[in-house]
Design a protein around this motif. Structure first.
Motif, PDB file in Angstrom:
ATOM      1  N   GLU A 180       0.691  -1.098   0.035  1.00 64.29           N
ATOM      2  CA  GLU A 180      -0.010   0.029   0.094  1.00 64.29           C
ATOM      3  C   GLU A 180       0.825   1.392   0.008  1.00 64.29           C
ATOM      4  O   GLU A 180       0.520   2.312  -0.712  1.00 64.29           O
TER       5      GLU A 180
ATOM      6  N   HIS B 141       0.537   4.069  -3.106  1.00 56.05           N
ATOM      7  CA  HIS B 141      -0.023   5.238  -2.827  1.00 56.05           C
ATOM      8  C   HIS B 141       1.232   6.377  -2.979  1.00 56.05           C
ATOM      9  O   HIS B 141       0.884   7.468  -3.746  1.00 56.05           O
TER      10      HIS B 141
ATOM     11  N   ARG C  57      -6.351   7.695  -0.299  1.00 57.64           N
ATOM     12  CA  ARG C  57      -6.937   6.298  -0.208  1.00 57.64           C
ATOM     13  C   ARG C  57      -8.214   6.530   0.275  1.00 57.64           C
ATOM     14  O   ARG C  57      -9.252   5.715  -0.179  1.00 57.64           O
ATOM     15  N   ALA C  58      -8.454   7.206   1.186  1.00 60.19           N
ATOM     16  CA  ALA C  58      -9.834   7.415   1.805  1.00 60.19           C
ATOM     17  C   ALA C  58     -11.024   7.918   0.929  1.00 60.19           C
ATOM     18  O   ALA C  58     -11.989   7.191   0.886  1.00 60.19           O
TER      19      ALA C  58
ATOM     20  N   ASN D  77     -10.605   7.566  -2.308  1.00 61.81           N
ATOM     21  CA  ASN D  77     -10.918   6.430  -3.380  1.00 61.81           C
ATOM     22  C   ASN D  77     -11.803   5.622  -2.840  1.00 61.81           C
ATOM     23  O   ASN D  77     -12.758   5.012  -3.508  1.00 61.81           O
ATOM     24  N   GLU D  78     -11.709   5.026  -1.467  1.00 57.33           N
ATOM     25  CA  GLU D  78     -12.406   3.833  -1.206  1.00 57.33           C
ATOM     26  C   GLU D  78     -13.773   4.372  -0.829  1.00 57.33           C
ATOM     27  O   GLU D  78     -14.578   3.525  -0.957  1.00 57.33           O
ATOM     28  N   LYS D  79     -14.191   5.524  -0.549  1.00 60.58           N
ATOM     29  CA  LYS D  79     -15.494   6.093  -0.206  1.00 60.58           C
ATOM     30  C   LYS D  79     -16.086   6.482  -1.201  1.00 60.58           C
ATOM     31  O   LYS D  79     -17.259   7.341  -1.178  1.00 60.58           O
ATOM     32  N   ASN D  80     -15.327   6.751  -2.434  1.00 66.50           N
ATOM     33  CA  ASN D  80     -15.837   7.402  -3.677  1.00 66.50           C
ATOM     34  C   ASN D  80     -16.370   8.735  -3.392  1.00 66.50           C
ATOM     35  O   ASN D  80     -17.353   9.198  -3.954  1.00 66.50           O
TER      36      ASN D  80
END
Length: 922
Positions: free
Chosen positions: A685, A689, A714-715, A717-720
């Motif tokens: 990771e 990143h 990252r946050a 992208n994960e939560k869109n």
């Protein structure tokens, strides 16, 4: 009637008004007698408050209108209070005759001295012989209620003579106030009993009183920043203010039982000329204080920037070549403050000698380390009464070199203070320091050794300045003495600025600043010629002695001439002359330019040319920024200055390869540290990143910012989510990083959200990050925030509010447009800053650099960035440099990503729009 018998025709009607008011009231309320209770006094005096308030207000206004001479006004105001109190007392005696038997009303403190500022406290002492204090309560209430109702601040003591003396014995503040006790009305025998007892107390406690007042002096000066040169001084309690003159009066009166200006009595402590100087300074400071109270309409003793122009006008100052009226008045103020400091030092030293001269002393031999110095022969010095003095005063009068040898001795042994006689001799003969004396290399060697080899360089220079020696040896000091730049940036006068900077340099040389200034401290520690560093710091403000401080050639010529006299020569002399004429070049570049742009470093290195010049400039920049402004030195300025020094040093040593190596090493260290900060992530990771962050972003951001950006990306992208934001507090700054979809006007909306939260931007980095092949672009904006006044910002609740507002602003354009009023206490509006827009086409290969300079205000950054957005230009990065009320916002602009703006009309359009924003507040 009061003892002084000075009631003015303008204030005599107060007595008649009091009598008439009481007479009219007595028709409805008859009659109080000896047995009246304390509450019975209130009806009798209820109607007097408004009468007194109106009458005393008129008397105060009349006194201020009649004269600008402070002492005249102070005596008139004191007399009006005397008259009112005498009338009140006389009426009270008639109403409560039993309560007034054996009672006397006294003025103490400043009121006792017969001088009151318009809003000074009224300090009273009521002496009586009753066993039960309640017996005089009716009379006391009759006196106090009208004074309180009139809006006066009254401090009062009620005592029998014996208890008053007991209280004074135990409380030094009270004893000082009682020293000025003056009978206003009542039984003289009671007052005489008190004065006789107080005199016995005074005779037996002289040493204790002197010691206590001098300790109090040090504590008071500590509270006022240990400097009489503050740009907004406290006229009363500040160093060199009225309280210092009061102290001289108190000490002299306590020790000698006589006023210092009564006849010729004080001449064995102060000379005739010194007494004249004392009176002159006192008159000036009282005039300032009177006008200050009138301006603030309250007991405000601080000579604020708002007050300075108004007071200068009232006191008759006019604009001349020496500066604006306010600047001329303030210079006069500081010259007087320095003189007060000299007189206080001289008086205290002579008083100590006066107290100890009757004690047999065996003369001490001159310590061995003081028997030799940089001059040939034995110094004309001795130790007298524990102080450094001249062995032969007549010889010292004829030989000015002895003046320098005295200070050289003090630099070696600051535990042995100066003899007041020696300082008085130098002060009286400073004019004998002629051109020939200044050109004597031995005197220069003594002077430089004095400044360099002492743990107290500021004290040494200040005393040298007080006695006039410094201004004669370095004449430009005489021209900048007391000079202050009218504005919120500088804290001190120019001469004090130099003293403070020398203090920082000396701390570096002692190795006390390695943690704070590692590069500068290392330079000083390894300097082949430390005298050049001291000469540079002593001379770098010399340009202000010229009619045109911006004249580079004249400044270089002046510094070259004086530097040569101080023993600097050759290439080093040329370097300090060049730097002194451009002392802020390094600090300005560090604050307003992107240091990851090679072009910036190349241009700077080409100007600097040598490592020696860079080293000298680095040390001076640190010394200057550390002391010039209350918030001029912080983590941001330290980091930027360090980066500029390292990058330039790399270019000077290895050219392009050196710069690329420095950038590469910095980026590699940032990646490695950021990876360590992401210890809770897997190795894969971290690589994914961190490696995706473009190299130019890695070069621009610190390790902590890289780690924070990786977490946000990252946050999101994960939560869109389109927007992610986080903050942290470091070194009292609030740093906020926003990761959001890029769009026109984004920076303006973010700046508006920050302004709406009531904080100020210290710096901002604006970066873009292409995230996919479709051309989606993310904006990465890093804001370093501080309070509006430049102070720390460490409020967690406010930080969360700012993050919330930034997320809203990044998600949707700000609507309606932001308009913010100035906050209460924001003093930037009192100054006028000429707006200016400057274009630099050479500082960057792919951007035009635009500086917008003007008066700072809430929402200014938002206004400027909105204007740029409307024009259609892209902001690649921005830098904010604040100098008190003046701000310089620097923008790196492109017409579109990758396209530098060179079209003349386009540049004119940018200039015009930015000027319109800057001028909107004028």
């Amino acid at each position: 009637m009061s003892d002084n018998g000075q009631a003015s025709d303008r204030v005599l009607p107060i007595a008649a008004l009091i009598a008439r008011t009481l007479h009219e009231q007595s028709k409805n309320n008859r009659r109080a007698d000896d047995a009246a209770s304390a509450s019975g006094a209130a009806p009798a005096a209820a109607a007097l408050g408004p009468v007194l308030k109106s009458s005393l207000s008129a008397a105060r206004a009349s006194a201020l209108a009649a004269s600008t001479k402070g002492e005249v006004v102070a005596k008139r105001i004191s007399t009006s209070i005397d008259t009112a109190l005498t009338a009140l007392y006389d009426e009270g005696v008639q109403l409560f005759p039993g309560a007034a038997q054996g009672v006397t009303l006294c003025a103490v403190g400043g009121f006792g001295r017969g001088r009151l500022a318009p809003y000074s406290d009224i300090d009273l002492l009521l002496l009586h012989r009753f066993k039960d204090e309640n017996a005089i309560r009716p009379l006391l209430d009759f006196l106090l209620y009208p004074l309180w109702d009139a809006g006066l601040t009254v401090g009062h003591h009620v005592h029998r003579p014996s208890t008053a003396l007991d209280y004074a014995r135990d409380d030094m503040v009270t004893r000082t106030a009682f020293l000025d006790a003056r009978r206003i009305a009542g039984d003289r025998s009671v007052f005489d009993e008190f004065k006789t007892g107080f005199d016995r107390l005074r005779q037996t406690t002289k040493s204790a009183f002197v010691a206590a007042k001098l300790a109090e002096l040090e504590e008071r000066h500590d509270r006022s920043d240990q400097s009489r040169y503050l740009a907004e001084p406290d006229v009363k309690d500040g160093k060199g203010g009225l309280r210092d003159l009061d102290l001289i009066r108190w000490l002299y009166r306590y020790v000698f039982d006589q006023e210092i200006d009564a006849g010729n009595g004080a001449r064995h402590v102060l000379s005739t000329d010194e007494l004249k100087s004392f009176a002159k300074a006192e008159r000036f400071l009282w005039s300032i204080r009177m006008a200050l109270h009138a301006f603030h309409d309250t007991a405000n003793e601080t000579l604020t920037f708002e007050a300075q122009p108004v007071l200068a006008d009232r006191l008759g100052y006019a604009a001349r070549s020496g500066g604006a009226p306010a600047e001329r008045m303030m210079r006069h103020y500081f010259v007087n403050a320095v003189e007060v400091g000299r007189l206080l030092r001289l008086f205290c030293a002579k008083l100590e000698e006066e107290r100890t001269k009757r004690v047999p002393r065996i003369p001490k031999r001159l310590p061995r380390d003081l028997a030799r110095d940089e001059a040939p022969g034995r110094p004309n010095l001795r130790i007298k009464n524990g102080r450094i003095d001249f062995q032969d005063a007549g010889a010292a009068t004829d030989e000015p070199r002895d003046f320098f040898r005295l200070f050289r001795a003090f630099s070696k042994r600051p535990d042995i203070d100066f003899s007041p006689d020696a300082l008085a001799l130098i002060s009286a003969n400073a004019a004998k320091v002629t051109t020939a004396v200044r050109r004597d290399p031995v005197n220069a060697a003594l002077f430089m050794a004095t400044v360099m080899e002492t743990h107290q360089p500021m004290k040494t220079l200040r005393v040298m300045h007080e006695v006039g020696l410094l201004a004669k040896f370095l004449p430009f000091f005489g021209k900048i003495a007391g000079q202050v730049e009218y504005g919120l940036y500088r804290r001190f006068t120019l001469d004090e600025q130099i003293f403070q900077a020398v203090g920082v340099l000396s701390a570096m040389r002692r190795g006390e600043t390695d943690a704070k200034h590692p590069f500068a401290t290392r330079i000083v520690a390894h300097a082949d010629n430390p005298a050049a560093l001291y000469a540079l710091v002593l001379l770098y403000e010399a340009r202000f002695s010229l009619s045109d401080p911006g004249a580079v050639d004249r400044t270089e010529k002046l510094v070259r001439r004086v530097g040569k006299r101080l023993g600097v020569s050759g290439e080093t002399l040329e370097d300090i002359a060049w730097i002194a004429a451009r002392h802020d070049i390094m600090a300005t570049l560090a604050e307003r330019r992107s240091l990851s742009h090679k072009r910036v470093i190349d241009i700077f290195a080409d100007k600097i040319k040598t490592q020696q010049r860079l080293d000298l400039l680095m040390v001076l920049s640190v010394c200057h920024l550390r002391v010039v402004g209350a918030h001029s030195w912080d983590r941001w300025s330290r980091q930027q200055l360090s980066d500029l020094y390292r990058a330039t040093s790399a270019v000077l040593s290895h050219g392009d390869v050196g710069f690329e190596g420095w950038l590469g090493d910095r980026a590699q260290d940032a990646r490695a540290t950021a990876a360590a900060l992401l210890e809770d992530w897997s190795s894969a990771e971290r690589r994914t990143h961190l490696d995706s962050i473009p190299a130019r972003m890695v070069r621009a951001l610190g390790a902590g910012q890289l780690a924070q950006l990786a977490r946000l990306a990252r946050a999101a992208n994960e939560k869109n989510e389109a927007v992610a934001c986080d903050y942290y507090i470091k070194d009292k700054f609030l740093e906020v990083l926003i990761y959001a979809d890029d769009r026109p006007g984004l920076l303006a909306d973010l700046a508006g959200a920050i302004a709406r939260c009531g904080v100020s931007v210290r710096s901002v980095q604006v970066l873009t990050w292409p995230r996919d092949a479709a051309g989606a672009v993310k904006a990465v904006d890093v804001f370093t925030l501080q309070s509006v006044d430049g102070g720390p910002l460490n409020d967690q609740m406010l930080a969360r509010q700012i993050v919330s507002e930034l997320i809203k602003a990044a998600s949707a354009p700000l609507s309606p447009p932001l308009t913010l009023p100035r906050r209460i206490g924001d003093r930037r509006a009192i100054f006028d800053v000429e707006p200016a827009v400057r274009m630099d086409l050479d500082a960057s290969d792919d951007c035009v650099v635009v500086e917008a300079e003007g008066r700072d205000r809430p929402g200014l950054l938002q206004g400027l960035t909105s204007a740029l957005s409307e024009i259609g230009v892209t902001i690649q990065s921005a830098y904010i440099a604040t100098y008190g009320e003046r701000v310089v916002d620097t923008f790196y602009l492109q017409d579109a990503p990758g396209y530098k703006i060179t079209n003349h009309r386009r540049l004119q359009s940018i200039e015009r729009r930015l000027l319109n924003v800057l001028m909107a507040d004028r």
